[in-house]
Design a protein around this motif. Sequence first.
Motif, PDB file in Angstrom:
ATOM      1  N   LEU A 305       0.865  -1.161   0.000  1.00 52.67           N
ATOM      2  CA  LEU A 305       0.000   0.000   0.000  1.00 52.67           C
ATOM      3  C   LEU A 305       0.905   1.214   0.000  1.00 52.67           C
ATOM      4  O   LEU A 305       1.498   1.571   1.017  1.00 52.67           O
ATOM      5  N   LEU A 314      -7.584  -6.207   4.331  1.00 49.38           N
ATOM      6  CA  LEU A 314      -7.485  -4.748   4.337  1.00 49.38           C
ATOM      7  C   LEU A 314      -8.893  -4.178   4.298  1.00 49.38           C
ATOM      8  O   LEU A 314      -9.689  -4.527   3.420  1.00 49.38           O
ATOM      9  N   LEU A 316     -11.840  -1.695   3.487  1.00 54.33           N
ATOM     10  CA  LEU A 316     -12.045  -0.857   2.306  1.00 54.33           C
ATOM     11  C   LEU A 316     -11.900   0.638   2.572  1.00 54.33           C
ATOM     12  O   LEU A 316     -11.403   1.367   1.693  1.00 54.33           O
ATOM     13  N   LEU A 319      -8.385   1.408   1.958  1.00 59.54           N
ATOM     14  CA  LEU A 319      -8.069   1.347   0.530  1.00 59.54           C
ATOM     15  C   LEU A 319      -8.508   2.633  -0.163  1.00 59.54           C
ATOM     16  O   LEU A 319      -7.769   3.178  -0.998  1.00 59.54           O
ATOM     17  N   HIS A 322      -6.036   5.397   0.250  1.00 57.14           N
ATOM     18  CA  HIS A 322      -4.766   5.239  -0.463  1.00 57.14           C
ATOM     19  C   HIS A 322      -4.953   4.958  -1.961  1.00 57.14           C
ATOM     20  O   HIS A 322      -3.974   4.767  -2.670  1.00 57.14           O
ATOM     21  N   TYR A 324      -5.224   2.694  -4.165  1.00 61.22           N
ATOM     22  CA  TYR A 324      -5.044   1.370  -4.758  1.00 61.22           C
ATOM     23  C   TYR A 324      -4.065   0.525  -3.937  1.00 61.22           C
ATOM     24  O   TYR A 324      -3.252   1.048  -3.167  1.00 61.22           O
ATOM     25  N   VAL A 325      -4.182  -0.789  -4.122  1.00 62.86           N
ATOM     26  CA  VAL A 325      -3.209  -1.756  -3.602  1.00 62.86           C
ATOM     27  C   VAL A 325      -2.408  -2.269  -4.783  1.00 62.86           C
ATOM     28  O   VAL A 325      -2.968  -2.549  -5.856  1.00 62.86           O
TER      29      VAL A 325
END
Length: 356
Positions: A305, A314, A316, A319, A322, A324-325
């Motif tokens: 990440l 993880l 959501l 996510l 940030h 995107y993974v």
Amino acid sequence: MDSRSWLVLQPDPPELQLPDDLRARDPFGGRDCGWVAQMRPFARHYAAPGARVFDPFCGFGTTLLAAALEGRAGCGLEVDPARAELARERLRRHGVDAPVATGSLPDTSAPAPFELCLTNVPYFGCRWPGDGDARAGQLYLERDYEAYLRRLRDLFHAVRGALPEGGYCIAMAQNLNLDGRSLPLAWDLAGILGGLFVAREERLLCYEREPHTLASGDAGTDRSHEYALVFQKQRERICLHSTGDELQALRDAGFAFGLYGSYPRWLADPGAREPADADLLLPDDQAEFDRLLWWLHERHYRLSLWGEPLHPPLRLPRLREHWYVRAQRRDRLGRLVRLDLALAGHAERQAQAPMR
């Protein structure tokens, strides 16, 4: 610089060393001041004449002085105001006009655009004797090693954003011995930089020191070497064939996703620029997202990440914060697959890829 993977460094001549009166004004006594000789070959080899060299841990201006001696410009950031002033004074005495700003990335920007980042990182575990405002933001003062590494990751992420495509980021570090325990700082730093740049090489920098005999079983050394880690900002191409196979494996496993960005453009026009990753749009479904992360984990993908290692699950909301993974793996032939995972409901509306 020649092809040897190691350099034996000689101490700076007196005229290039940190002057005694400036050393006396430093809380550390200037004992962590690097050598101009350490930086000169890298400034010469990795920056064109007239190019600008940036040091985010400017200290006493050693890198900037080395750059000037090689016909390159320099600029630096130094978190400690007193040290920043010492650097300016040292550079003035050499007739070097190089801006030194007080602050630290990412909160403070570099004082000028640059083509090469060349630095020696502050070592974890130092006992910084300064006080007051001079202590604020000091990496020397981090009490936790993981927090120290996270701050390095944030700082070099900012370097990457300012560095032009094709530019080099070279960081010098040594593995540490704290209270009889080995701490692999240089190797951990290489992992951080590897998440932001393309690894190019390493150089082993050796310092001549008088050896002494060790008692039987004593594992200690005189630490007379450190690593120069050479990385480049460059779009590393993925293996298109392997990426296609992995996307098909995702479909076969029952995952719904859309494709957007450079990969589907390349599918539509194989003459277009080859993509550096495959961007996936995923349903806004926590259980399904967790299943996908575990599926990738079991296929030996490295999940991160924004450069920080990630182990599923993880949540959501994190996510979304940030964006995107990143999931990537490399096979024994060096072929790279890199997938960037984002939520379809959170993506910008330019990504109009159907779920399938």
